[in-house]
Design a protein around this motif. Structure first.
Motif, PDB file in Angstrom:
ATOM      1  N   TYR A 484     -20.868 -21.516  10.687  1.00 49.00           N
ATOM      2  CA  TYR A 484     -21.386 -20.185  10.363  1.00 49.00           C
ATOM      3  C   TYR A 484     -22.878 -20.239  10.002  1.00 49.00           C
ATOM      4  CZ  TYR A 484     -16.531 -18.668  10.323  1.00 49.00           C
ATOM      5  OH  TYR A 484     -15.232 -18.378  10.688  1.00 49.00           O
ATOM      6  N   ALA A 485     -23.572 -21.206  10.561  1.00 53.09           N
ATOM      7  CA  ALA A 485     -24.995 -21.394  10.274  1.00 53.09           C
ATOM      8  C   ALA A 485     -25.751 -20.069  10.395  1.00 53.09           C
ATOM      9  CB  ALA A 485     -25.581 -22.428  11.225  1.00 53.09           C
ATOM     10  N   THR A 486     -26.596 -19.789   9.382  1.00 53.99           N
ATOM     11  CA  THR A 486     -27.317 -18.522   9.313  1.00 53.99           C
ATOM     12  C   THR A 486     -28.791 -18.789   9.017  1.00 53.99           C
ATOM     13  OG1 THR A 486     -25.355 -17.325   8.524  1.00 53.99           O
ATOM     14  CG2 THR A 486     -27.512 -16.344   8.045  1.00 53.99           C
ATOM     15  N   THR A 487     -29.646 -18.412   9.948  1.00 52.09           N
ATOM     16  CA  THR A 487     -31.089 -18.603   9.776  1.00 52.09           C
ATOM     17  C   THR A 487     -31.834 -17.439  10.412  1.00 52.09           C
ATOM     18  OG1 THR A 487     -30.826 -21.010   9.846  1.00 52.09           O
ATOM     19  CG2 THR A 487     -33.049 -20.140  10.175  1.00 52.09           C
ATOM     20  N   VAL A 488     -32.770 -16.858   9.661  1.00 55.94           N
ATOM     21  CA  VAL A 488     -33.574 -15.748  10.163  1.00 55.94           C
ATOM     22  C   VAL A 488     -35.047 -16.090   9.958  1.00 55.94           C
ATOM     23  CG1 VAL A 488     -34.127 -13.302   9.896  1.00 55.94           C
ATOM     24  CG2 VAL A 488     -31.759 -14.069   9.651  1.00 55.94           C
ATOM     25  N   VAL A 489     -35.835 -15.953  11.025  1.00 59.76           N
ATOM     26  CA  VAL A 489     -37.285 -16.147  10.954  1.00 59.76           C
ATOM     27  C   VAL A 489     -37.926 -14.793  11.225  1.00 59.76           C
ATOM     28  CG1 VAL A 489     -39.279 -17.365  11.871  1.00 59.76           C
ATOM     29  CG2 VAL A 489     -37.054 -18.524  11.748  1.00 59.76           C
ATOM     30  N   MET A 490     -38.688 -14.280  10.258  1.00 63.43           N
ATOM     31  CA  MET A 490     -39.231 -12.939  10.444  1.00 63.43           C
ATOM     32  C   MET A 490     -40.652 -12.817   9.909  1.00 63.43           C
ATOM     33  SD  MET A 490     -36.804 -10.798   7.804  1.00 63.43           S
ATOM     34  CE  MET A 490     -36.618 -11.185   6.089  1.00 63.43           C
ATOM     35  N   GLN A 491     -41.419 -12.010  10.626  1.00 63.20           N
ATOM     36  CA  GLN A 491     -42.805 -11.684  10.234  1.00 63.20           C
ATOM     37  C   GLN A 491     -43.626 -12.962  10.005  1.00 63.20           C
ATOM     38  OE1 GLN A 491     -41.120  -9.528   6.993  1.00 63.20           O
ATOM     39  NE2 GLN A 491     -41.756  -7.526   7.788  1.00 63.20           N
ATOM     40  N   THR A 492     -43.351 -13.952  10.820  1.00 62.57           N
ATOM     41  CA  THR A 492     -43.972 -15.271  10.680  1.00 62.57           C
ATOM     42  C   THR A 492     -44.849 -15.575  11.880  1.00 62.57           C
ATOM     43  OG1 THR A 492     -42.279 -16.190   9.225  1.00 62.57           O
ATOM     44  CG2 THR A 492     -43.398 -17.751  10.661  1.00 62.57           C
ATOM     45  N   ASN A 493     -45.977 -16.234  11.634  1.00 58.42           N
ATOM     46  CA  ASN A 493     -46.878 -16.638  12.715  1.00 58.42           C
ATOM     47  C   ASN A 493     -46.440 -18.003  13.228  1.00 58.42           C
ATOM     48  OD1 ASN A 493     -49.474 -18.068  13.784  1.00 58.42           O
ATOM     49  ND2 ASN A 493     -49.918 -15.872  13.868  1.00 58.42           N
ATOM     50  N   ILE A 494     -46.042 -18.043  14.504  1.00 58.14           N
ATOM     51  CA  ILE A 494     -45.510 -19.267  15.110  1.00 58.14           C
ATOM     52  C   ILE A 494     -46.510 -19.793  16.135  1.00 58.14           C
ATOM     53  CG2 ILE A 494     -43.579 -20.293  16.363  1.00 58.14           C
ATOM     54  CD1 ILE A 494     -41.840 -17.954  15.379  1.00 58.14           C
ATOM     55  N   GLY A 495     -46.932 -21.035  15.967  1.00 58.47           N
ATOM     56  CA  GLY A 495     -47.913 -21.639  16.864  1.00 58.47           C
ATOM     57  C   GLY A 495     -47.359 -21.930  18.247  1.00 58.47           C
ATOM     58  N   GLY A 496     -48.244 -22.326  19.134  1.00 58.69           N
ATOM     59  CA  GLY A 496     -47.870 -22.566  20.527  1.00 58.69           C
ATOM     60  C   GLY A 496     -47.109 -23.852  20.760  1.00 58.69           C
ATOM     61  N   ASN A 523     -42.058 -11.505  14.638  1.00 60.81           N
ATOM     62  CA  ASN A 523     -42.914 -12.684  14.524  1.00 60.81           C
ATOM     63  C   ASN A 523     -44.139 -12.527  15.406  1.00 60.81           C
ATOM     64  OD1 ASN A 523     -41.194 -14.115  12.713  1.00 60.81           O
ATOM     65  ND2 ASN A 523     -39.833 -14.555  14.429  1.00 60.81           N
ATOM     66  N   THR A 524     -45.188 -13.270  15.095  1.00 64.73           N
ATOM     67  CA  THR A 524     -46.434 -13.208  15.848  1.00 64.73           C
ATOM     68  C   THR A 524     -46.860 -14.620  16.241  1.00 64.73           C
ATOM     69  OG1 THR A 524     -47.728 -13.328  13.800  1.00 64.73           O
ATOM     70  CG2 THR A 524     -47.187 -11.126  14.629  1.00 64.73           C
ATOM     71  N   GLY A 525     -47.936 -14.686  17.045  1.00 67.01           N
ATOM     72  CA  GLY A 525     -48.463 -15.983  17.442  1.00 67.01           C
ATOM     73  C   GLY A 525     -47.981 -16.399  18.814  1.00 67.01           C
ATOM     74  N   PRO A 526     -48.592 -17.440  19.387  1.00 73.89           N
ATOM     75  CA  PRO A 526     -48.273 -17.856  20.763  1.00 73.89           C
ATOM     76  C   PRO A 526     -46.847 -18.352  20.945  1.00 73.89           C
ATOM     77  CG  PRO A 526     -49.809 -19.392  19.702  1.00 73.89           C
ATOM     78  CD  PRO A 526     -49.724 -18.203  18.819  1.00 73.89           C
ATOM     79  N   GLY A 527     -46.164 -18.744  19.877  1.00 75.53           N
ATOM     80  CA  GLY A 527     -44.785 -19.202  20.012  1.00 75.53           C
ATOM     81  C   GLY A 527     -43.746 -18.155  19.679  1.00 75.53           C
ATOM     82  N   ALA A 528     -44.169 -16.907  19.488  1.00 80.52           N
ATOM     83  CA  ALA A 528     -43.255 -15.880  18.986  1.00 80.52           C
ATOM     84  C   ALA A 528     -42.478 -15.143  20.070  1.00 80.52           C
ATOM     85  CB  ALA A 528     -44.031 -14.862  18.151  1.00 80.52           C
ATOM     86  N   SER A 529     -42.874 -15.259  21.321  1.00 83.46           N
ATOM     87  CA  SER A 529     -42.181 -14.528  22.377  1.00 83.46           C
ATOM     88  C   SER A 529     -40.722 -14.981  22.481  1.00 83.46           C
ATOM     89  CB  SER A 529     -42.871 -14.751  23.725  1.00 83.46           C
ATOM     90  OG  SER A 529     -42.102 -14.187  24.772  1.00 83.46           O
ATOM     91  N   THR A 530     -39.787 -14.022  22.554  1.00 80.52           N
ATOM     92  CA  THR A 530     -38.367 -14.345  22.669  1.00 80.52           C
ATOM     93  C   THR A 530     -37.858 -14.201  24.110  1.00 80.52           C
ATOM     94  OG1 THR A 530     -37.776 -12.062  22.103  1.00 80.52           O
ATOM     95  CG2 THR A 530     -37.937 -13.653  20.284  1.00 80.52           C
ATOM     96  N   ARG A 531     -38.770 -14.029  25.040  1.00 72.45           N
ATOM     97  CA  ARG A 531     -38.373 -13.776  26.432  1.00 72.45           C
ATOM     98  C   ARG A 531     -37.504 -14.896  27.006  1.00 72.45           C
ATOM     99  NH1 ARG A 531     -43.301 -13.629  30.327  1.00 72.45           N
ATOM    100  NH2 ARG A 531     -43.181 -15.842  29.763  1.00 72.45           N
ATOM    101  N   ASP A 532     -37.833 -16.144  26.694  1.00 74.57           N
ATOM    102  CA  ASP A 532     -37.117 -17.283  27.272  1.00 74.57           C
ATOM    103  C   ASP A 532     -36.228 -17.990  26.245  1.00 74.57           C
ATOM    104  OD1 ASP A 532     -38.342 -16.977  29.826  1.00 74.57           O
ATOM    105  OD2 ASP A 532     -40.156 -17.939  29.031  1.00 74.57           O
ATOM    106  N   ARG A 533     -35.847 -17.275  25.199  1.00 70.74           N
ATOM    107  CA  ARG A 533     -35.035 -17.874  24.155  1.00 70.74           C
ATOM    108  C   ARG A 533     -33.605 -18.175  24.648  1.00 70.74           C
ATOM    109  NH1 ARG A 533     -39.322 -18.752  21.572  1.00 70.74           N
ATOM    110  NH2 ARG A 533     -39.705 -17.944  19.461  1.00 70.74           N
TER     111      ARG A 533
END
Length: 573
Positions: A484-496, A523-533
């Motif tokens: 039941y692992a639970t992790t949320v990343v929000m409003q965070t700047n994620i590098g490339g 999330n923001t930054g070059p690593g924030a896109s969820t298109r290929d998640r």
């Protein structure tokens, strides 16, 4: 070693191994279960008959009026209804609160019965790692029993106001979540040590683990139960007036001043050069009064202190502060490869309620080849960490259990370097993945929720994620350690640096169970896109604002009032 096989961490046994273990265990369980089925079936039959008789007389919407009917209503909410029926059948109450209180005594008695196994099995092995794992079991099961006493005291001292007291409900959910985590930690340590009697211990503790899950389900589903029992429910929360503070509401005004003033007056000063009261942290710990209701402050002057420090559950309301996270440093090098179980590798480990740290660094220098090597472990409820640094490689920061808040901290590591099963919010922190060994990849988080009713998870909010060094390894936000692992990343700047998939599997070529909850939000930054998640059933590439709000400070860990009292800043939304 390569890829996933090089990361077999603390209790982190892969799913294929667990399947093999379950097959072996199932044979023994069948034998035990058959003998119990008739008894449980009889109990359920009698209970069901009572309910049917009641409904035939008065209609299907009647309130449960007999103890048997009440137990059916309560146990229907649990993960393990059979053990619920058999253990609570003698409660003789129709009040869900009284039934819940009785369930707490059932867990306590069950844990008491199995608590002696650690000494018994220690005499059956000559393997030091197994003996140390059993010591961990003794520690965490003792903590679990102590936590259950807190639960029972909270119920007994609260009169008839549990229904209206949102704060007490939050406490009970947190503490029961911790009881489950403590038992799971024992299993993790035994798995890690390859204890030959692992099956025996799992069977021995089957009742206590199921009873704890049942009690947590009851308190978590209290509102639904009260509806079934036609009891009015108007939950009252005392939110306080500290929403503009940078710390959550349960941090008192006095603790806030300690966290923000320049030079709080210490009870004891630690200085390597002899200019303080003592020269080591352990000497300072020896001066702390047990079960203190008032704040005990330790000032750590600039210097590198090479020692391992443990503050067990009896050390409450302790604060540790230094001259800065890069100059006041507590450093150790215990690690799994050299024979120490992960839980015990922590340079500093704390468990007593209300621990606070500010302007201090915690380090484990074992290095990437030594595998699990914790810099800091916390099981302290309502603990706060402000402007601290946690520096290691695999398993750097271990927020083990209970409610925790980290603000403006630095966390550096490689594999699963933020892991555990607390309810933890990291806010405005700097998270630094670093280069691991060749053929290893980096996972920032590994969350360990094992029960759907646990109020645990990792929330990373308004942080920055950037490489610590020349990071070339494949790097991910995390991987699901438990079901039941639970992790949320929000409003965070994620590098490339981040792999576009975002998240890693625990087992190669096998998606995690649908029961996990992984999510990203704004999330923001070059690593924030969820298109290929990843396309996992349990992953959400975006949340609604109301969904995200469940993981902010106010909703996830604040409860009613504890953070504002510490005076560490926090964003309530």
């Amino acid at each position: 070693m390569d890829t996933i096989n090089s990361f077999k961490g603390y209790g982190k046994v892969d799913e294929l191994e667990q399947q093999a273990f379950r097959k072996k265990t199932r044979k023994r369980l069948i034998i035990i279960s058959i003998s119990a089925v008739l008894l449980i079936g009889l109990i359920v039959g009698v209970v069901a008959g009572t309910v049917i008789h009641s409904k035939n007389k008065s209609g299907s919407d009647d309130v449960p009026t007999s103890p048997a009917a009440a137990i059916v209503a309560v146990c229907s909410m649990t993960q393990y209804p059979d053990s619920c029926y058999s253990s609570l059948g003698s409660s003789e109450s129709t009040d869900p609160e009284r039934i819940f209180l009785f369930s707490l005594t059932v867990i306590k008695n069950s844990l008491r019965k199995v608590s002696t196994f650690t000494d018994e099995y220690a005499n059956k092995t000559d393997t030091q790692l197994v003996k140390e794992a059993l010591n961990i079991c003794a520690t965490v099961l003792d903590d679990a029993a102590d936590t259950l006493e807190d639960c029972i005291s909270s119920m007994q001292n609260g009169g008839n106001n549990l229904i209206a007291n949102g704060s007490r409900i939050d406490d009970l959910k947190t503490w029961l979540s911790t009881v489950i985590t403590d038992q799971e930690t024992c299993f993790d340590a035994l798995y890690e040590s390859n204890a030959s009697f692992m099956e025996d211990i799992k069977l021995l503790m089957k009742n206590s683990t199921e009873y704890a899950s049942n009690s947590l389900a009851i308190i978590s589903k209290l509102q639904s139960l009260l509806g079934t029992f036609k009891i009015p429910f108007h939950r009252r929360r005392l939110l306080g007036a500290a929403e503009e503070s940078i710390f959550p509401a349960w941090v008192s005004a006095g603790d806030r001043r300690l966290l923000q003033q320049n030079n709080p007056k210490p009870n004891v000063t630690v200085a390597k050069d002899g200019s303080g009261d003592v020269t080591t942290l352990n000497a300072a710990v020896a001066r702390i009064p047990k079960k203190s209701k008032t704040r005990f402050v330790i000032y750590v002057k600039a210097g590198i202190y090479l020692e391992n420090v443990v503050l067990d559950k009896s050390y409450t309301n302790v604060m540790m502060y230094g001259d800065g996270k890069d100059v006041s440093i507590i450093s150790g090098s215990k690690n799994f490869v050299d024979g120490t179980p992960t839980f015990s590798t922590a340079t500093v480990g704390v468990a007593g309620k209300g621990f606070m740290a500010r302007d201090i660094g915690f380090k484990n220098t074992a290095g990437p080849s030594k595998h699990q090597a914790v810099a800091f472990r916390s099981g302290s409820d309502q603990s706060v960490f402000y402007r601290c640094k946690f520096d290691a490689f695999q398993d750097t920061l271990y927020p083990h259990s209970n409610r925790q808040f980290y603000r403006q901290c630095d966390i550096i590591g490689t594999v699963d370097f933020i892991f555990g099963n607390s309810a933890v919010v990291l806010q405005n922190c700097s998270i630094f993945p670093r280069q691991p060994n060749p053929k290893q990849f980096v996972t920032i988080t590994a969350q360990g929720k094992v029960d759907p009713n646990q109020n645990t998870g990792i929330s990373i909010q308004r942080c920055t994620m950037s490489p610590f060094d020349n990071l070339t390894a494949q790097t991910y936000l995390g991987r699901p350690w438990k079901a039941y692992a639970t992790t949320v990343v929000m409003q965070t700047n994620i590098g490339g640096f981040l792999n576009p998939l975002g998240w890693a599997r625990w087992v190669q070529n096998s998606d995690p169970p649908k029961t996990i909850f992984y999510a990203e939000y704004q999330n923001t930054g070059p690593g924030a896109s969820t298109r290929d998640r990843v396309k996992w059933a349990g992953y959400k590439p975006s949340l609604t604002p109301s969904e995200a709000n469940k993981y902010n400070v106010q909703s996830f860990i604040q409860g009613s009032s504890w953070l504002p009292a510490t005076s560490v800043a926090f964003d309530s939304t």
